[in-house]
Design an enzyme around this catalytic site. Structure first.
Site, PDB file in Angstrom:
ATOM      1  N   SER A 105     -58.187  13.788 -70.765  1.00  0.00           N
ATOM      2  CA  SER A 105     -57.986  14.389 -69.303  1.00  0.00           C
ATOM      3  C   SER A 105     -59.425  14.938 -68.780  1.00  0.00           C
ATOM      4  O   SER A 105     -60.215  15.258 -69.561  1.00  0.00           O
ATOM      5  CB  SER A 105     -57.027  15.635 -69.608  1.00  0.00           C
ATOM      6  OG  SER A 105     -56.915  16.386 -68.412  1.00  0.00           O
TER       7      SER A 105
ATOM      8  N   TYR B 277     -54.303  23.004 -73.775  1.00  0.00           N
ATOM      9  CA  TYR B 277     -54.234  21.561 -73.418  1.00  0.00           C
ATOM     10  C   TYR B 277     -55.811  21.145 -73.393  1.00  0.00           C
ATOM     11  O   TYR B 277     -56.165  19.963 -73.703  1.00  0.00           O
ATOM     12  CB  TYR B 277     -53.741  21.574 -72.085  1.00  0.00           C
ATOM     13  CG  TYR B 277     -53.400  20.176 -71.671  1.00  0.00           C
ATOM     14  CD1 TYR B 277     -52.666  19.075 -72.140  1.00  0.00           C
ATOM     15  CD2 TYR B 277     -54.318  19.674 -70.471  1.00  0.00           C
ATOM     16  CE1 TYR B 277     -52.703  17.788 -71.391  1.00  0.00           C
ATOM     17  CE2 TYR B 277     -54.450  18.316 -69.965  1.00  0.00           C
ATOM     18  CZ  TYR B 277     -53.250  17.498 -70.463  1.00  0.00           C
ATOM     19  OH  TYR B 277     -53.310  16.186 -70.061  1.00  0.00           O
TER      20      TYR B 277
HETATM   21  P1  NAD Z   1     -45.546  12.071 -69.858  1.00  0.00           P
HETATM   22  O1  NAD Z   1     -44.947  13.243 -70.270  1.00  0.00           O
HETATM   23  O2  NAD Z   1     -44.902  11.205 -68.900  1.00  0.00           O
HETATM   24  O3  NAD Z   1     -45.624  11.000 -71.366  1.00  0.00           O
HETATM   25  C1  NAD Z   1     -46.162  11.595 -72.436  1.00  0.00           C
HETATM   26  C2  NAD Z   1     -45.237  10.665 -73.636  1.00  0.00           C
HETATM   27  O4  NAD Z   1     -45.736  11.113 -74.621  1.00  0.00           O
HETATM   28  C3  NAD Z   1     -43.769  10.848 -73.551  1.00  0.00           C
HETATM   29  O5  NAD Z   1     -42.906   9.822 -73.446  1.00  0.00           O
HETATM   30  C4  NAD Z   1     -43.416  11.636 -74.939  1.00  0.00           C
HETATM   31  O6  NAD Z   1     -42.139  11.489 -75.250  1.00  0.00           O
HETATM   32  C5  NAD Z   1     -44.628  11.087 -75.725  1.00  0.00           C
HETATM   33  N1  NAD Z   1     -44.990  11.814 -76.727  1.00  0.00           N
HETATM   34  C6  NAD Z   1     -45.110  13.517 -76.924  1.00  0.00           C
HETATM   35  N2  NAD Z   1     -45.003  13.870 -78.251  1.00  0.00           N
HETATM   36  C7  NAD Z   1     -45.103  12.904 -78.906  1.00  0.00           C
HETATM   37  C8  NAD Z   1     -45.212  12.682 -80.324  1.00  0.00           C
HETATM   38  N3  NAD Z   1     -45.266  13.377 -81.122  1.00  0.00           N
HETATM   39  N4  NAD Z   1     -45.219  11.152 -80.846  1.00  0.00           N
HETATM   40  C9  NAD Z   1     -45.277  10.191 -80.034  1.00  0.00           C
HETATM   41  N5  NAD Z   1     -45.005  10.495 -78.632  1.00  0.00           N
HETATM   42  C10 NAD Z   1     -45.129  11.549 -78.142  1.00  0.00           C
HETATM   43  O7  NAD Z   1     -46.933  12.113 -69.485  1.00  0.00           O
HETATM   44  P2  NAD Z   1     -48.213  11.408 -68.635  1.00  0.00           P
HETATM   45  O8  NAD Z   1     -48.561  12.001 -67.487  1.00  0.00           O
HETATM   46  O9  NAD Z   1     -47.621   9.840 -68.893  1.00  0.00           O
HETATM   47  O10 NAD Z   1     -49.325  11.475 -69.563  1.00  0.00           O
HETATM   48  C11 NAD Z   1     -49.663  10.490 -70.600  1.00  0.00           C
HETATM   49  C12 NAD Z   1     -51.289  10.826 -71.111  1.00  0.00           C
HETATM   50  O11 NAD Z   1     -51.987  11.218 -69.910  1.00  0.00           O
HETATM   51  C13 NAD Z   1     -50.958  12.184 -71.949  1.00  0.00           C
HETATM   52  O12 NAD Z   1     -51.932  12.151 -72.883  1.00  0.00           O
HETATM   53  C14 NAD Z   1     -51.414  13.090 -71.006  1.00  0.00           C
HETATM   54  O13 NAD Z   1     -51.946  14.575 -71.604  1.00  0.00           O
HETATM   55  C15 NAD Z   1     -52.639  12.410 -70.187  1.00  0.00           C
HETATM   56  N6  NAD Z   1     -52.889  12.847 -68.939  1.00  0.00           N
HETATM   57  C16 NAD Z   1     -51.736  13.187 -67.847  1.00  0.00           C
HETATM   58  C17 NAD Z   1     -52.109  13.669 -66.506  1.00  0.00           C
HETATM   59  C18 NAD Z   1     -51.117  13.855 -65.676  1.00  0.00           C
HETATM   60  O14 NAD Z   1     -51.346  14.339 -64.510  1.00  0.00           O
HETATM   61  N7  NAD Z   1     -49.958  13.242 -65.652  1.00  0.00           N
HETATM   62  C19 NAD Z   1     -53.420  14.091 -66.167  1.00  0.00           C
HETATM   63  C20 NAD Z   1     -54.321  13.752 -67.216  1.00  0.00           C
HETATM   64  C21 NAD Z   1     -54.018  13.381 -68.486  1.00  0.00           C
END
Ligand code: NAD
Length: 255
Positions: free
Chosen positions: A139, A152
């Site tokens: 991130s 985070y």
């Molecule tokens: P999301 O919440 O849509 O998806 C996250 C997924 O991770 C979910 O399907 C969840 O079930 C899975 N997960 C959680 N804990 C788990 C575990 N213990 N074992 C296996 N799977 C697990 O979030 P997203 O926005 O698609 O995020 C994807 C990645 O991108 C994450 O690492 C997030 O931190 C990062 N990210 C997202 C954003 C944003 O704005 N959406 C910004 C920066 C970084």
């Protein structure tokens, strides 16, 4: 990417699903891994109906035993994993001084320790074969202070540092390890921060109370923006790039 086997964690999430879809469209056979077994099975079925080769696997990245069993099963059923994408993640918002032990530990367990577990299990097999590529989705919060994001951001900084150190240690085995650092991206995680439109609007406009400067490109990312960057870093087009952190945030961290 023909016949390449890719393992993607967090596959049922917004960004993970976009990565699974893009890699499969480009010819990879994808192991789509998530804690949520129902959603990942539904994704595999939906993409399978379109002729894409996606298999769903349930696993908890917090557990090294779960991860070891997963990687063993994926390699037995699909073949040697050549691409790994660590996209599983959780977001717990809260002021640093008010975080509970559980807030801190549960965030680090998925976002940092989970990346360690999955990368270790896969990279040891990659080393034996002398090839592979890993991308960790961290991130832009890892490098930019923001209110309410201490746990985070710390977890993402740990994942970023781990991935770069791993990259140094395995470079001579022909394995590349890179990081994609998204900013605000239109997924359930972003929606969970505020009510739906509010999070996107606050991200774009900026929010002085949360030390956000806004997004110079004036829009939040869509998951496909992140997926294309991940696919690039995995591919031979990035064959001389390792230990790199590619920020994909519309300029939100100002460089
Ligand atoms: P999301 O919440 O849509 O998806 C996250 C997924 O991770 C979910 O399907 C969840 O079930 C899975 N997960 C959680 N804990 C788990 C575990 N213990 N074992 C296996 N799977 C697990 O979030 P997203 O926005 O698609 O995020 C994807 C990645 O991108 C994450 O690492 C997030 O931190 C990062 N990210 C997202 C954003 C944003 O704005 N959406 C910004 C920066 C970084």
């Amino acid at each position: 990417m023909q016949e390449t086997i890719a393992l993607v964690t967090g596959a049922a999430g917004g960004i993970g699903e976009a990565i699974v879809r893009l890699l499969a469209e480009r010819g990879a056979r994808v192991a789509a891994v998530d804690l949520d077994a129902d959603r990942v099975e539904a994704l595999a079925a939906a993409l399978g109906a379109k002729g894409l080769e996606v298999t769903g696997f349930a696993a908890d990245v917090r557990s090294s035993a779960s991860v070891e069993a997963l990687v063993e099963r994926v390699e037995r059923e699909l073949g040697p994993v050549e691409y790994l994408v660590n996209a599983a993640g959780v977001l717990r918002l809260g002021e640093a001084r008010a975080l509970t032990d559980a807030d801190w530990e549960s965030t680090l367990a998925v976002n940092a320790t989970g990346v360690f577990h999955v990368s270790r299990a896969v990279v040891n097999r990659m080393v034996d074969r002398g090839r592979g590529a890993i991308v960790t989705v961290a991130s832009n919060a890892a490098g930019t202070a923001r209110a309410d994001m201490a746990a985070y951001a710390a977890s993402k900084a740990a994942a970023t540092a781990f991935t770069k150190c791993l990259g140094l240690e395995v470079a001579h085995h022909g394995i590349r390890c890179n990081v994609v650092a998204p900013g605000s991206t239109d997924t359930p995680m972003l929606h969970g921060m505020h009510s739906d439109g509010a999070a996107a609007a606050a991200s774009v406009a900026g929010d002085p109370q949360h030390y956000r400067v806004g997004i110079p490109l004036r829009k939040v990312a869509v998951p496909q923006d992140i997926a294309r960057s991940v696919a690039f870093l995995l591919s031979g087009e990035a064959g001389h790039i390792t230990m790199h952190e590619l920020t994909v945030d519309g300029g939100a961290t100002l460089g």
